[in-house]
Each structure stands twice: as C-alpha cells, then as structure tokens.
Design an enzyme around this catalytic site. Structure first.
Site, PDB file in Angstrom:
ATOM      1  N   LYS A 104       7.135   3.150 -18.667  1.00 57.70           N
ATOM      2  CA  LYS A 104       6.338   3.736 -17.576  1.00 57.70           C
ATOM      3  C   LYS A 104       7.277   4.222 -16.478  1.00 57.70           C
ATOM      4  CE  LYS A 104       2.850   2.473 -14.049  1.00 57.70           C
ATOM      5  NZ  LYS A 104       1.878   1.455 -13.592  1.00 57.70           N
ATOM      6  N   ASP A 120       3.623   4.641  -6.837  1.00 64.14           N
ATOM      7  CA  ASP A 120       2.195   4.495  -7.132  1.00 64.14           C
ATOM      8  C   ASP A 120       1.417   4.186  -5.854  1.00 64.14           C
ATOM      9  OD1 ASP A 120      -0.271   4.105  -8.276  1.00 64.14           O
ATOM     10  OD2 ASP A 120       0.226   2.185  -9.239  1.00 64.14           O
ATOM     11  N   LYS A 163      -4.230   2.327  -2.767  1.00 65.21           N
ATOM     12  CA  LYS A 163      -3.974   0.887  -2.745  1.00 65.21           C
ATOM     13  C   LYS A 163      -4.200   0.318  -1.351  1.00 65.21           C
ATOM     14  CE  LYS A 163      -0.678   0.382  -6.479  1.00 65.21           C
ATOM     15  NZ  LYS A 163      -1.571  -0.406  -7.334  1.00 65.21           N
ATOM     16  N   ASP A 219       7.466   1.015  -9.706  1.00 64.13           N
ATOM     17  CA  ASP A 219       6.545   1.337 -10.806  1.00 64.13           C
ATOM     18  C   ASP A 219       7.171   2.196 -11.909  1.00 64.13           C
ATOM     19  OD1 ASP A 219       4.100   0.563 -11.711  1.00 64.13           O
ATOM     20  OD2 ASP A 219       2.989   2.230 -10.816  1.00 64.13           O
ATOM     21  N   ASP A 225      -5.962   4.413  -9.896  1.00 59.85           N
ATOM     22  CA  ASP A 225      -4.847   3.457  -9.797  1.00 59.85           C
ATOM     23  C   ASP A 225      -4.496   2.865 -11.171  1.00 59.85           C
ATOM     24  OD1 ASP A 225      -2.858   2.089  -8.537  1.00 59.85           O
ATOM     25  OD2 ASP A 225      -4.171   0.576  -7.605  1.00 59.85           O
ATOM     26  N   GLU A 277      -3.189   4.341 -13.588  1.00 58.22           N
ATOM     27  CA  GLU A 277      -2.510   5.573 -14.009  1.00 58.22           C
ATOM     28  C   GLU A 277      -1.443   5.338 -15.068  1.00 58.22           C
ATOM     29  OE1 GLU A 277      -1.500   3.760 -11.553  1.00 58.22           O
ATOM     30  OE2 GLU A 277       0.650   3.699 -11.971  1.00 58.22           O
ATOM     31  N   ARG A 309      -1.365   3.488 -17.732  1.00 58.57           N
ATOM     32  CA  ARG A 309      -1.863   3.541 -19.120  1.00 58.57           C
ATOM     33  C   ARG A 309      -2.107   4.988 -19.559  1.00 58.57           C
ATOM     34  NH1 ARG A 309      -6.725  -0.287 -17.470  1.00 58.57           N
ATOM     35  NH2 ARG A 309      -5.076  -0.942 -16.067  1.00 58.57           N
TER      36      ARG A 309
HETATM   37  N1  BES Z   1       1.499  -0.226 -10.723  1.00 59.93           N
HETATM   38  C1  BES Z   1       0.334  -1.003 -10.753  1.00 59.93           C
HETATM   39  C2  BES Z   1       0.550  -2.426 -11.277  1.00 59.93           C
HETATM   40  C3  BES Z   1       1.501  -3.306 -10.534  1.00 59.93           C
HETATM   41  C4  BES Z   1       1.041  -4.346  -9.757  1.00 59.93           C
HETATM   42  C5  BES Z   1       2.866  -3.161 -10.684  1.00 59.93           C
HETATM   43  C6  BES Z   1       1.900  -5.186  -9.105  1.00 59.93           C
HETATM   44  C7  BES Z   1       3.747  -4.019 -10.031  1.00 59.93           C
HETATM   45  C8  BES Z   1       3.270  -5.034  -9.253  1.00 59.93           C
HETATM   46  C9  BES Z   1      -0.734  -0.330 -11.616  1.00 59.93           C
HETATM   47  O1  BES Z   1      -0.654   1.041 -11.697  1.00 59.93           O
HETATM   48  C10 BES Z   1      -2.045  -0.627 -10.990  1.00 59.93           C
HETATM   49  O2  BES Z   1      -2.281  -0.147  -9.931  1.00 59.93           O
HETATM   50  N2  BES Z   1      -2.864  -1.432 -11.666  1.00 59.93           N
HETATM   51  C11 BES Z   1      -4.143  -1.781 -11.191  1.00 59.93           C
HETATM   52  C12 BES Z   1      -5.118  -1.401 -12.266  1.00 59.93           C
HETATM   53  C13 BES Z   1      -6.549  -1.489 -11.872  1.00 59.93           C
HETATM   54  C14 BES Z   1      -6.914  -0.444 -10.860  1.00 59.93           C
HETATM   55  C15 BES Z   1      -7.397  -1.285 -13.118  1.00 59.93           C
HETATM   56  C16 BES Z   1      -4.139  -3.282 -10.951  1.00 59.93           C
HETATM   57  O3  BES Z   1      -3.506  -4.003 -11.706  1.00 59.93           O
HETATM   58  O4  BES Z   1      -4.740  -3.701  -9.978  1.00 59.93           O
HETATM   59 ZN    ZN Z   2       1.169   1.862 -11.443  1.00 59.17          ZN
HETATM   60 MG    MG Z   3      -1.732   2.058 -10.221  1.00 55.17          MG
END
Ligand code: BES
Ligand code: ZN
Ligand code: MG
Length: 477
Positions: A246, A251, A258, A268, A327, A329, A331
């Site tokens: 990734k 992000d 966020k 990220d 968010d 993104e 995947r």
């Molecule tokens: N980049 C984040 C995940 C992340 C969280 C990386 C903490 C490093 C530290 C990912 O893109 C994300 O935002 N995931 C969300 C998904 C949700 C919206 C379905 C999450 O995990 O909250």
């Molecule tokens: Zn992310």
């Molecule tokens: Mg995200």
C-alpha cells in the site's frame, strides 16, 4: 564501509566493542579484556547496560547482553550503542564476537550498529554526521572464525531498512507518488531490477479505476509502480513471488475525513515502503527467486474532485465497487494492485502488505502484524521467518461467514461493512475478492507495527517492519 577480520586487538587503535553475557553481580572474578579489568561491582553484563573505559588511546565499550540473547534484542542493543554513544565512536571500530555467537547473532549486531546511524532530523539545519556515515569507515571483526559474508549481509539488510526509514519518515510534501516512482527507478538502476511506472493517463488506459478513484482529490499525480527482479543465477525451477504494498503517501480519509490520528498518516505508504526496501535487499543479495512487486501510490485528499461516498467505481478486475467510506481507500488501490499482478504476471506466491486498518491495531496493539491466508504452509513460513527476526505475525480468519460484510446492493462489492466490528477481517475479505482464488496469497495488515514509538525518538517513526520479513520469507521459500 570496509570490513575485515582480526584475530585479536593487540595492534588495534580505535573503538572496541565487547559484548558480555551477564555474570553474577557479586562475582569475585572481574571481566577482563586486553589487560583491562572491570570489576563486577560496576559492570557485570546486565542487559541494557554498558561500561566505557579508555586505555592506550583505545575506547572500550563493554556491552551487557543479559543471560540470553535473541535476534531482535541484540539488534536493538547495538542500535542503541551506535546511536547513543556516537561521540565515543571513532571511524575505526573493532567488534569482538563472543565464541558462542551464531551467524544470525553477528548479522543482528552489525545491522543494529548501522541502524544506529539513522538521524530523524532530516530537515534540521545542524544535522550531525555520525562517524559510521563517513565515507571510509572500517569495521574489524575480532574472531577466530570467518564472519565476513555474514557482516556484509547484515550491512545490506540495514541499508535496505534505512532506505525504508527514510521513505516513511520523510513528510508527505516530500514523499509524494512521483518521489516514490523516482526512488524506485534510481534504486532499480543501482541494485538491478526493472521498473515501470504508470502515471494518470497510462493507468486510465489500463483501466485501473479503483486506484485512480483514490488519487482523484489530490494535486499529486498517482503513480502505479511495477518492479521486476530476475535472478541472474541459473536455477532449475525458479520460483516467482508477487508482492503488493500500500503506497498511500498521505491519508486524510478523503471526504470521510479523519477525526483522529490524521497526523500520523504519512505512514500510510509503509507497506509500500517495506516492499521497496525488500526489492532493494532482494536485488542486493541476488536471491535466486523471481520477484514482481507492485506499489500503487496515491494521496487520499479532500477536494471538489475527490471521490464520493456512494460512488460506484470500476476496478481493473472488471468488478464494480460501491464506496461506503472514502477512508477505506487502501483496499481499493490494493484491489487493483492484486488484480494487475495476477492477470499480467501470474506469480506462484503473493504477499501483500499494508497499513490497512485501525481494527488490526485495536486487536493486536503494537506487537505483531495481522496475518491472513488460507494457505497453511505459507502461514507457517511467514510466521517462522518473522519470529526468527522479531517481526511477528499472528493469524486472523478469512471465513466466508464474513463475506456478507462486503455485499453491496448496487455493485458487485462494497468497500466497507458500515459496522464498527471485525474491520481487519472484512478488509481482508475485500482483498480476497480480487485474488481470483489464488492458492498462495497472504495479506499482512501492519497498521500497528510499521510506525511507532521507541527509545530512538520522541515521536512516532518508521520501524522498517516487513523489509527483512519479506526478504527472509522469499529467501527461505
Ligand atoms: N490508513 C488507515 C489505517 C491505519 C490506521 C493505518 C492506523 C495506520 C494506523 C486506513 O486507510 C483507514 O483509514 N482505515 C479505516 C477503515 C474504515 C473507514 C473502514 C479504519 O481502520 O478506521
Ligand atoms: Zn489508509
Ligand atoms: Mg483510510
């Protein structure tokens, strides 16, 4: 860096590092080395302690190992010595290798020493020069045995990890997708792997719709980076491994912006960073395995042009995706990365690595990455290789019971269940949907381990997690 072997330190002048196993603190027998005596009152080899002495223009650093050693703690101990005792390092260093040390121990010590040269102050006007970074630095291994090739390997591992530290720790206004594409091209040229980059137009023509949707809101053009390493050595049946990382250079969450944790989101692209470091290392070690690696790089930003929650997008695989949350993104870009890899390169094994979900952090904290695979042999190999170097993985399920989480009414699949449960698992199920039932695919969610706190800085920073793990897994296939 020059390395050579010395039988003893009789004629040596410089810094001498002497690892010492823990002895009984009230021992009446002092630790002696080269005529120097250290009484057990001041130092007896306790873990995380050291003792400095000066004699005949030499600096002696006695390093406590404790009673037992493992790869990771050894590496950290030596990183600490080189990072925190810089002022005591001359450019001529002798490292005494205890008799009972294995090649892995030597590799860990030397990697650690080199990692200790890392300076997070990338933009400080008075950036210090570490003696180890000086062009001519020599490391003398004091041993009866020959550890030179191990030392060279330890140096290569650390160099690749340092490269990943830089990519992850540099800010997103430096490390944007184009920066990563240039890094890949330059590194491919230097170490020996081919690089192809699809920019916006080429990605559009290719049909990388899920990848492009994520980058739409950013001024920085997305870059779909494809790397190919082909071994030069003749091997009868050369194995072919595919990697996907990734590469979200920042992000924000997109329009589902966020509310917490955005500050750290330069991390990220750490999955991609691990793939980049691994490619450097695999080529540097000239491993006899063919490796194709894809890092889709984009910035997930907020703009009038951003993709919208409820958009339906069209992925490279031909499947449509309903966007529930912008968010989620990672995947999306991985879906296109995996489909592109499988369709165009058909590797035997596939590993993807991503800072994918907060849910994996909620589950495991900062101790291990989450491992998803239905291939038990791969699971075992990934875990064993990780355990050996202190980059741990622990499995979570890919049961079809979780499939309903990504079923959409309007499209083939949706990118989020909308429910605050089993987030890491439903993300993995989403990725699985794009793997065409590949029999040897593993997904590593490293959101908790790629970027974190430790003794080496005041703020969170890159750990290099994955560089060595992926390389070692491939080496031992
Ligand atoms: N980049 C984040 C995940 C992340 C969280 C990386 C903490 C490093 C530290 C990912 O893109 C994300 O935002 N995931 C969300 C998904 C949700 C919206 C379905 C999450 O995990 O909250
Ligand atoms: Zn992310
Ligand atoms: Mg995200």
């Amino acid at each position: 860096m020059k390395t050579n072997t010395l039988p003893n330190v009789t004629d040596f002048s410089g810094t001498i590092l002497i690892p010492v196993f823990e002895t009984y603190s009230k021992s009446i027998v002092p630790i002696t080395f080269n005529g120097l005596e250290v009484t057990s009152k001041v130092f007896f080899g306790k873990k995380d302690t050291h003792y400095l002495a000066e004699k005949n223009n030499n600096t002696y650093v006695f390093i406590g190992l404790g009673k037992e050693i493992d790869y990771k703690s050894l590496k950290t101990t030596f990183r600490r010595i080189s990072s925190k005792q810089k002022e005591n390092f001359s450019s001529n260093v002798a490292l005494v290798i205890p008799e009972q040390f294995t090649h892995d121990h030597v590799e860990a010590m030397i990697s650690g020493l080199l990692l200790g040269t890392y300076d997070l102050g990338h933009f400080k006007s008075d950036k210090n020069v570490h003696p180890f970074l000086e062009p001519v630095f020599s490391l003398n291994l004091v041993s009866e045995k020959d550890y030179l090739s191990t030392a060279k390997k330890g140096i290569k591992i650390a160099k690749a990890q340092l490269a990943t530290y830089n990519l992850v720790d540099l800010p997103p206004n430096t490390v944007n997708p184009k920066y990563l594409a240039n890094w890949a091209k330059e590194t491919g040229e230097k170490y020996g792997f081919d690089v192809e980059v699809l920019g916006y137009e080429a990605s559009k023509i290719a049909g990388l719709g899920a990848f492009l949707a994520v980058g739409k809101g950013s001024e920085n053009e997305p870059q779909f980076i494809i790397m190919n390493y082909t071994p030069t050595t003749e091997v009868e049946h050369v194995k072919h491994v595919g990697l996907v990382g990734k590469g979200i250079t920042f992000d924000t969450g997109g329009l589902n912006i966020k509310t917490a944790g955005m500050l750290h989101m330069k991390c990220d692209m750490a999955g991609g960073g691990a793939v980049f470091g691994a490619m450097q290392l695999i080529a540097d070690l000239q491993l006899p395995v063919k490796v194709t690696a894809i890092v889709p790089c984009a910035e997930n930003s907020v703009d009038a042009k951003s993709f919208l929650p409820s958009d339906v997008i069209h992925s490279y695989s031909g499947h449509s995706i309903e966007i529930i949350d912008t968010d989620a993104e990672g995947r999306l870009i991985l879906a296109d990365g995996l489909s592109y890899l499988i369709k165009n390169f058909k590797p035997e094994y596939i590993v993807d690595i991503a800072t994918l979900t907060g849910s994996s952090v909620g589950t495991f904290g900062y101790e291990c990455g989450a491992l998803f695979t239905k291939n038990t042999e791969m699971a075992k190999k990934l875990q064993e290789n990780g355990d050996a170097i202190g980059e741990r993985l622990w499995p979570l399920p890919l049961w079809d019971a979780y499939k309903s989480d990504i079923e959409s009414d309007i499209a083939d699949v949706k990118n989020y269940s909308g429910k605050p449960v089993a987030g890491a698992i439903s993300a993995a199920k989403f990725l699985e949907y794009f793997t065409q039932e590949h029999k040897a695919w593993a997904h590593l969610d490293v959101a908790g381990v790629a970027f974190g706190d430790d003794e080496f800085a005041k703020s969170k920073h890159a750990t290099g997690y994955g560089v060595h793990l992926l390389t070692k897994f491939i080496e031992n296939l």
